[in-house]
Design a protein around this motif. Structure first.
Motif, PDB file in Angstrom:
ATOM      1  N   ASN A 126     106.264  15.323 101.106  1.00 39.28           N
ATOM      2  CA  ASN A 126     106.685  16.219 100.026  1.00 39.28           C
ATOM      3  C   ASN A 126     107.631  17.294 100.543  1.00 39.28           C
ATOM      4  O   ASN A 126     107.354  17.986 101.505  1.00 39.28           O
ATOM      5  N   SER A 127     108.764  17.400  99.896  1.00 41.81           N
ATOM      6  CA  SER A 127     109.661  18.532 100.081  1.00 41.81           C
ATOM      7  C   SER A 127     110.335  18.720  98.722  1.00 41.81           C
ATOM      8  O   SER A 127     109.770  18.302  97.691  1.00 41.81           O
ATOM      9  N   GLY A 128     111.496  19.309  98.708  1.00 38.00           N
ATOM     10  CA  GLY A 128     112.162  19.473  97.419  1.00 38.00           C
ATOM     11  C   GLY A 128     113.471  20.196  97.588  1.00 38.00           C
ATOM     12  O   GLY A 128     113.657  20.961  98.543  1.00 38.00           O
ATOM     13  N   GLU A 142     113.169  22.339  90.564  1.00 40.30           N
ATOM     14  CA  GLU A 142     113.007  21.441  91.716  1.00 40.30           C
ATOM     15  C   GLU A 142     113.347  19.978  91.415  1.00 40.30           C
ATOM     16  O   GLU A 142     112.802  19.368  90.505  1.00 40.30           O
ATOM     17  N   GLN A 144     112.580  16.714  93.123  1.00 36.26           N
ATOM     18  CA  GLN A 144     111.520  16.365  94.081  1.00 36.26           C
ATOM     19  C   GLN A 144     112.016  15.493  95.238  1.00 36.26           C
ATOM     20  O   GLN A 144     112.829  14.583  95.041  1.00 36.26           O
ATOM     21  N   VAL A 145     111.510  15.796  96.419  1.00 36.57           N
ATOM     22  CA  VAL A 145     111.669  14.936  97.597  1.00 36.57           C
ATOM     23  C   VAL A 145     110.266  14.485  97.990  1.00 36.57           C
ATOM     24  O   VAL A 145     109.354  15.316  98.124  1.00 36.57           O
ATOM     25  N   GLN A 241     112.378  23.024 100.347  1.00 40.97           N
ATOM     26  CA  GLN A 241     110.948  23.302 100.352  1.00 40.97           C
ATOM     27  C   GLN A 241     110.267  22.857 101.651  1.00 40.97           C
ATOM     28  O   GLN A 241     110.436  21.727 102.102  1.00 40.97           O
ATOM     29  N   HIS A 243     106.861  22.117 102.226  1.00 37.97           N
ATOM     30  CA  HIS A 243     105.658  21.962 101.417  1.00 37.97           C
ATOM     31  C   HIS A 243     104.395  22.249 102.209  1.00 37.97           C
ATOM     32  O   HIS A 243     103.413  22.760 101.679  1.00 37.97           O
TER      33      HIS A 243
HETATM   34 MG    MG Z   1     108.191  19.108  96.320  1.00 41.99          MG
END
Ligand code: MG
Length: 261
Positions: A126-128, A142, A144-145, A241, A243
């Motif tokens: 998870n990132s973003g 956001e 999303q990643v 992000q 996360h």
């Molecule tokens: Mg995210």
């Protein structure tokens, strides 16, 4: 004399009636009617590849340093890791954001989920990319990643989603360990002077070259809990992000933006 006068009168009458009638006839359309020569589009030299910045881009990360980035928390220098031309999340350092602020823009960014990622659902890479980081306490907007290659989660939270608002139109995710790209067109929301919304934000996203968001209209900031809402802002940084709950950190490279006027 009289006949001549009458003839002249008849001729004059004919002209007086016929000329306006002729003038009312629409001219036959010509191809030139629909050809314009201004404004002349500015010359932009494209990058050597579609991943490379064109000549009018602001390069946000070229593999060398984080000069264009600061900590989201306190605006101190960004402390993510730069090595081998790539940028890697340092979860202890928190989210980072651009020094510069933007309104409407085109963004290119590449990201990679580590090959040996573990975890599942939202806790798997998870990132973003926050398309507008609107201020302390705000959720922002956001994209999303996440690892979405054989990783089940809520569909409005998978890679290519506008978090909890926009389900991607397709899932072109590559395997962990492979580089992936987002090409984004962001149209910022507009607000009236009293803070109410004038026009919403729109986003178009290509994920690995595949259209996943098509002029999607956002309902407001992308919240983890609750219904989205808008809060007035004008220009904002772009935020990445950290996360924090992934087993291995996510990396980024080739980040550039073109401001749209
Ligand atoms: Mg995210």
């Amino acid at each position: 004399m009289r006949i001549q006068f009458l003839n002249s009168l008849a001729f004059a009458t004919l002209i007086a009636v016929a000329v306006p009638l002729l003038a009312q006839q629409p001219a036959a359309p010509k191809h030139q009617d629909t050809e314009v020569y201004e404004p002349v589009p500015p010359i932009v030299t494209p990058g050597a590849t579609d991943a490379a910045p064109p000549s009018d881009a602001i390069v946000l990360f070229d593999g060398k340093n984080l000069d264009q980035w600061v900590s989201n928390k306190d605006k101190s220098p960004a402390k993510w890791i730069v090595a081998d031309g790539i940028l890697t999340v340092n979860k202890k350092a928190g989210n980072i954001e651009t020094k510069q602020t933007f309104k409407d823009y085109q963004l290119h960014i590449e990201w990679r989920i580590p090959k040996n990622i573990t975890g599942s659902d939202q806790a798997r890479g998870n990132s973003g990319v926050f398309l507008a980081s609107t201020g302390p306490g705000d959720d922002g907007y956001e994209l999303q990643v996440l690892d979405s290659y054989n990783n089940k989660t809520y569909v409005n939270g998978q890679a290519g989603s506008i978090y909890k608002q926009g389900i991607p139109l397709a899932n072109p995710a590559r395997k962990p360990g492979e580089w992936q790209s987002y090409d984004v067109v962001w149209t910022a929301p507009r607000f009236k002077s009293d803070g109410s919304l004038e026009t919403p934000a729109y986003v178009t996203v290509f994920f690995n070259g595949v259209l996943v968001q098509n002029h999607f209209e956002l309902k407001g900031q992308t919240l983890y809990i609750g219904k989205p809402f808008y809060k007035k802002y004008d220009r904002a940084p772009i935020k990445l992000q950290a996360h924090g709950d992934h087993s291995e950190p996510i990396s980024f490279r080739n980040i550039w933006v073109r401001e749209l006027k």
